[in-house]
Design a protein around this motif. Structure first.
Motif, PDB file in Angstrom:
ATOM      1  N   LYS A  75       0.814  -1.092  -0.244  1.00 53.15           N
ATOM      2  CA  LYS A  75      -0.141  -0.149  -0.058  1.00 53.15           C
ATOM      3  C   LYS A  75       0.879   1.075   0.147  1.00 53.15           C
ATOM      4  CE  LYS A  75      -0.668   0.564   5.014  1.00 53.15           C
ATOM      5  NZ  LYS A  75      -1.631   0.794   6.001  1.00 53.15           N
ATOM      6  N   TRP A  76       0.035   2.288  -0.415  1.00 53.52           N
ATOM      7  CA  TRP A  76       1.052   3.579  -0.592  1.00 53.52           C
ATOM      8  C   TRP A  76       0.643   4.369   0.972  1.00 53.52           C
ATOM      9  CZ3 TRP A  76       0.031   8.778  -0.048  1.00 53.52           C
ATOM     10  CH2 TRP A  76       1.102   9.746  -0.468  1.00 53.52           C
ATOM     11  N   GLU A  77       1.719   4.740   1.371  1.00 49.41           N
ATOM     12  CA  GLU A  77       1.639   5.886   2.626  1.00 49.41           C
ATOM     13  C   GLU A  77       2.955   6.667   2.445  1.00 49.41           C
ATOM     14  OE1 GLU A  77       0.865   5.465   7.466  1.00 49.41           O
ATOM     15  OE2 GLU A  77       0.747   3.737   6.024  1.00 49.41           O
ATOM     16  N   TYR A  78       2.777   7.804   2.580  1.00 46.43           N
ATOM     17  CA  TYR A  78       3.872   8.978   2.541  1.00 46.43           C
ATOM     18  C   TYR A  78       4.611   8.642   3.731  1.00 46.43           C
ATOM     19  CZ  TYR A  78       5.866  13.366   1.676  1.00 46.43           C
ATOM     20  OH  TYR A  78       6.906  14.385   1.485  1.00 46.43           O
ATOM     21  N   SER A  79       5.937   8.704   3.328  1.00 44.48           N
ATOM     22  CA  SER A  79       7.021   8.207   4.393  1.00 44.48           C
ATOM     23  C   SER A  79       8.221   8.943   4.281  1.00 44.48           C
ATOM     24  CB  SER A  79       7.419   6.594   3.851  1.00 44.48           C
ATOM     25  OG  SER A  79       8.486   6.187   4.920  1.00 44.48           O
ATOM     26  N   ASN A  80       8.445   9.654   5.265  1.00 41.50           N
ATOM     27  CA  ASN A  80       9.598  10.479   5.552  1.00 41.50           C
ATOM     28  C   ASN A  80      10.802   9.396   5.810  1.00 41.50           C
ATOM     29  OD1 ASN A  80       9.005  13.333   5.198  1.00 41.50           O
ATOM     30  ND2 ASN A  80       7.591  12.820   7.272  1.00 41.50           N
ATOM     31  N   THR A  81      10.583   8.580   6.593  1.00 42.30           N
ATOM     32  CA  THR A  81      11.383   7.560   7.022  1.00 42.30           C
ATOM     33  C   THR A  81      12.050   6.630   5.773  1.00 42.30           C
ATOM     34  OG1 THR A  81       9.980   7.026   8.914  1.00 42.30           O
ATOM     35  CG2 THR A  81      11.809   5.403   8.230  1.00 42.30           C
ATOM     36  N   GLY A  82      11.289   6.497   4.835  1.00 41.62           N
ATOM     37  CA  GLY A  82      11.964   5.866   3.709  1.00 41.62           C
ATOM     38  C   GLY A  82      12.808   6.792   3.042  1.00 41.62           C
ATOM     39  N   PHE A  83      12.600   8.045   2.823  1.00 40.59           N
ATOM     40  CA  PHE A  83      13.565   8.632   2.132  1.00 40.59           C
ATOM     41  C   PHE A  83      14.916   9.144   3.081  1.00 40.59           C
ATOM     42  CE2 PHE A  83      10.697   9.197  -1.117  1.00 40.59           C
ATOM     43  CZ  PHE A  83      11.364   9.565  -2.113  1.00 40.59           C
ATOM     44  N   ILE A  84      14.605   9.034   4.419  1.00 41.44           N
ATOM     45  CA  ILE A  84      16.061   9.032   5.323  1.00 41.44           C
ATOM     46  C   ILE A  84      16.751   7.711   5.020  1.00 41.44           C
ATOM     47  CG2 ILE A  84      16.629   9.039   7.791  1.00 41.44           C
ATOM     48  CD1 ILE A  84      14.389  10.683   8.254  1.00 41.44           C
ATOM     49  N   ILE A  85      16.071   6.830   4.796  1.00 39.49           N
ATOM     50  CA  ILE A  85      16.861   5.478   4.558  1.00 39.49           C
ATOM     51  C   ILE A  85      17.523   5.515   2.939  1.00 39.49           C
ATOM     52  CG2 ILE A  85      16.650   3.022   4.022  1.00 39.49           C
ATOM     53  CD1 ILE A  85      14.279   2.861   6.171  1.00 39.49           C
ATOM     54  N   ILE A  86      16.824   6.231   2.163  1.00 42.68           N
ATOM     55  CA  ILE A  86      17.581   6.292   0.689  1.00 42.68           C
ATOM     56  C   ILE A  86      18.789   7.249   0.977  1.00 42.68           C
ATOM     57  CG2 ILE A  86      17.352   7.465  -1.475  1.00 42.68           C
ATOM     58  CD1 ILE A  86      14.366   6.826  -1.074  1.00 42.68           C
ATOM     59  N   ALA A  87      18.833   8.374   1.687  1.00 46.11           N
ATOM     60  CA  ALA A  87      20.004   9.339   2.052  1.00 46.11           C
ATOM     61  C   ALA A  87      21.263   8.190   2.363  1.00 46.11           C
ATOM     62  CB  ALA A  87      19.632  10.259   2.890  1.00 46.11           C
ATOM     63  N   HIS A  88      20.934   7.421   3.596  1.00 44.45           N
ATOM     64  CA  HIS A  88      21.503   6.323   4.082  1.00 44.45           C
ATOM     65  C   HIS A  88      22.199   5.432   3.300  1.00 44.45           C
ATOM     66  CE1 HIS A  88      23.855   3.957   7.169  1.00 44.45           C
ATOM     67  NE2 HIS A  88      22.914   2.950   7.140  1.00 44.45           N
ATOM     68  N   LEU A  89      21.267   4.853   2.633  1.00 36.77           N
ATOM     69  CA  LEU A  89      21.764   4.142   1.165  1.00 36.77           C
ATOM     70  C   LEU A  89      22.837   4.687   0.369  1.00 36.77           C
ATOM     71  CD1 LEU A  89      21.627   1.472  -0.326  1.00 36.77           C
ATOM     72  CD2 LEU A  89      19.431   2.391  -1.269  1.00 36.77           C
ATOM     73  N   LEU A  90      22.292   5.840  -0.140  1.00 39.13           N
ATOM     74  CA  LEU A  90      23.294   6.614  -1.067  1.00 39.13           C
ATOM     75  C   LEU A  90      24.597   6.859  -0.511  1.00 39.13           C
ATOM     76  CD1 LEU A  90      20.733   8.871  -2.533  1.00 39.13           C
ATOM     77  CD2 LEU A  90      22.037   7.105  -3.896  1.00 39.13           C
TER      78      LEU A  90
END
Length: 381
Positions: A180-195
């Motif tokens: 399901k779709w749910e707007y997530s700030n957490t997900g983009f914090i993880i993306i920054a860590h991944l990058l």
């Protein structure tokens, strides 16, 4: 008779335009945008604002208005910097997709490929899920382990740099990833860590992003993820309303510079700051001139997911479509720390519109942007 002719000729010379001068012709598009901007700004209390319109890389119209800082009174200029808040998600998503194009990352491999077991659920969650807000991570800002680090928590310190290790305890296992779709700030914090991890650290990531942004024509003073003392001298203060009073987000809580949660690492959900022109240049290069990503990648990026359609949000990967006056604009909005932003590109016409403000209340950026988009559509129909 001769004397009369000489007098007439003298008058013609006196009142004729200078050599090479051109008669000024009113621009109906700029006039319509000026009128719409004044009306929209007054609706939201005349905050500090920058707004700009580009067409295929060429500035068509721009304006600045209001105060960058209320006290001491400091006007907004074209070089004033604003936090982009969640508009940053589009910028970070674009850079992440560039890393996919270079083969550094895969959209559909588990993120454990790059992070090991650093993040709960990493064996199931993919970069695609993170970009699409379907990974299922609970909100990090409401987690008991990290909530007190942010307002109104009692551990909030605007002068203490945040780190990934401070935020990591607030990342809990994802719920039903991919469903399901749910707007997530957490997900983009993880993306920054991944990058950061695949780049070789935060400094290397900052360097890579700086080089990538340069392709848009934006300078580091127009769009950046890097914090600096010099940026503080050009930065607007963010203002929000609390208990009916306007609060300066910078000075209210004891910040001696730009509050450390306003932009920069490790906040992939709100990582960038700059001017309206800098953000517009990135949108223009991405969606109008198609210089940042391959066409096939852009097609994937803007394709809305079934989960987002079901949730009533036409979201792709770090980007969504907004329809105004029958025209579709691709972009993102933002709101945090007393700042609001909204930018989008009409890909059909190659037109990009970006608005940044330093007022969090009354939907300032969205109100101004929407009225400008309507005025532009009307003036060019």
């Amino acid at each position: 008779m001769i004397r009369a002719l000489v007098l007439a000729f003298s008058l013609l010379v006196a009142f004729a335009p200078a050599a090479g001068a051109k008669a000024k012709i009113a621009d109906p598009v700029s006039a319509a945008l000026d009128t719409a901007f004044a009306r929209a700004s007054s609706k939201v209390g005349n905050p500090g604002v920058q707004a700009v319109l580009l067409r295929n890389g060429t500035p068509v119209w721009s304006t600045v208005s209001g105060k960058a800082i209320n006290s001491p009174t400091t006007p907004v200029t074209s070089s004033t910097m604003f936090a982009y808040a969640s508009f940053s998600k589009l910028v970070l998503a674009t850079y992440a997709l560039h890393q996919v194009e270079t083969g550094t990352l895969s959209l559909d491999s588990p993120i454990s490929t790059y992070l090991g077991n650093d993040v709960p659920g990493s064996n199931t969650v993919t970069l695609r899920m993170l970009l699409q807000h379907t990974a299922g991570y609970p909100d990090i800002y409401g987690a008991p382990e990290t909530a007190d680090l942010f307002l109104p928590g009692d551990q909030y310190d605007p002068n203490r740099p945040y780190t990934w290790s401070m935020l990591a305890p607030g990342i809990h296992a994802p719920v039903a990833p991919g469903t399901k779709w749910e707007y997530s700030n957490t997900g983009f914090i993880i993306i920054a860590h991944l990058l950061s991890r695949v780049s070789g650290g935060d400094a290397a990531l900052a360097s890579g992003i700086r080089a990538f942004v340069q392709q848009t024509g934006a300078t580091s003073t127009e769009l950046t993820a890097e914090r600096s003392d010099s940026a503080f001298l050009r930065f607007a203060h963010g203002y929000t309303v609390y208990n009916g009073k306007t609060i300066d987000y910078f000075t209210r809580y004891g910040a001696t510079g730009i509050p450390t949660d306003v932009y920069g690492m490790p906040f992939g959900d709100g990582m960038f700051a700059g001017t309206a022109l800098g953000a517009a240049k990135l949108l223009d290069a991405l969606y109008a001139r198609k210089q940042l990503l391959l066409p096939a990648t852009v097609t994937q990026m803007i394709k809305v997911t079934p989960q987002s359609v079901q949730a009533g949000e036409p979201y792709g990967m770090g980007t969504l479509a907004t329809s105004v006056s029958g025209r579709s604009w691709q972009g993102h909005s933002g709101l945090y720390g007393g700042f609001t932003s909204l930018g989008g590109t009409d890909m059909t016409r190659g037109v990009t519109l970006m608005v940044v403000t330093n007022q969090e209340g009354k939907g300032a950026a969205r109100t101004i942007w929407t009225d400008l988009a309507k005025a532009y559509a009307s003036a060019t129909s």
